[in-house]
Scaffold this motif. Structure first.
Motif, PDB file in Angstrom:
ATOM      1  N   GLU A  53     -21.852  23.912 -57.975  1.00 15.98           N
ATOM      2  CA  GLU A  53     -22.411  23.394 -56.546  1.00 15.98           C
ATOM      3  C   GLU A  53     -21.644  22.854 -55.652  1.00 15.98           C
ATOM      4  OE1 GLU A  53     -27.201  23.201 -57.369  1.00 15.98           O
ATOM      5  OE2 GLU A  53     -25.783  21.318 -57.844  1.00 15.98           O
ATOM      6  N   THR A  58     -23.285  24.624 -52.350  1.00 14.14           N
ATOM      7  CA  THR A  58     -24.756  25.356 -52.299  1.00 14.14           C
ATOM      8  C   THR A  58     -25.514  24.859 -53.427  1.00 14.14           C
ATOM      9  OG1 THR A  58     -23.469  27.466 -51.515  1.00 14.14           O
ATOM     10  CG2 THR A  58     -25.679  27.784 -52.376  1.00 14.14           C
ATOM     11  N   ASP A  59     -26.740  24.788 -53.125  1.00 14.29           N
ATOM     12  CA  ASP A  59     -27.750  24.511 -54.157  1.00 14.29           C
ATOM     13  C   ASP A  59     -28.197  25.561 -54.837  1.00 14.29           C
ATOM     14  OD1 ASP A  59     -29.811  23.182 -55.530  1.00 14.29           O
ATOM     15  OD2 ASP A  59     -31.430  23.266 -53.878  1.00 14.29           O
ATOM     16  N   LEU A  60     -27.666  25.513 -56.236  1.00  6.00           N
ATOM     17  CA  LEU A  60     -27.891  26.693 -57.109  1.00  6.00           C
ATOM     18  C   LEU A  60     -28.792  26.371 -57.939  1.00  6.00           C
ATOM     19  CD1 LEU A  60     -24.197  27.433 -57.872  1.00  6.00           C
ATOM     20  CD2 LEU A  60     -25.268  28.772 -56.431  1.00  6.00           C
ATOM     21  N   VAL A  66     -26.994  18.976 -53.215  1.00  7.69           N
ATOM     22  CA  VAL A  66     -25.565  19.661 -53.291  1.00  7.69           C
ATOM     23  C   VAL A  66     -24.791  18.429 -53.539  1.00  7.69           C
ATOM     24  CG1 VAL A  66     -23.902  21.014 -52.305  1.00  7.69           C
ATOM     25  CG2 VAL A  66     -26.142  21.602 -51.631  1.00  7.69           C
TER      26      VAL A  66
END
Length: 70
Positions: A53, A58-60, A66
């Motif tokens: 992240e 990116t918000d995984l 994030v």
């Protein structure tokens, strides 16, 4: 990716040692060791996701956050 590879290698070494120790362990000891291994793998997964992240921005994991790259 160097840090992720190092974390993976460390985990492999610990798991290998644990498997050797479990060969002669009682059922209770085996269960305790397996629970410990699951906890370690979950911690590793959390650290890997956090690093990814940070790197990708990116918000995984879907938590809406994030982390900022350090």
């Amino acid at each position: 990716m160097g840090l992720i590879w190092e974390m993976h290698q460390q985990g492999q070494g610990r798991r290998r040692n644990a498997r050797q120790a479990m060969a002669s362990a009682s059922l209770e000891q085996r269960v305790a060791e397996l629970e410990k291994e699951i906890d370690e793998m979950n911690n590793l997964l959390e650290r890997v996701i956090t690093k990814l992240e940070e790197t990708l921005g990116t918000d995984l994991d879907g938590d809406g956050k994030v982390p900022i790259k350090k």
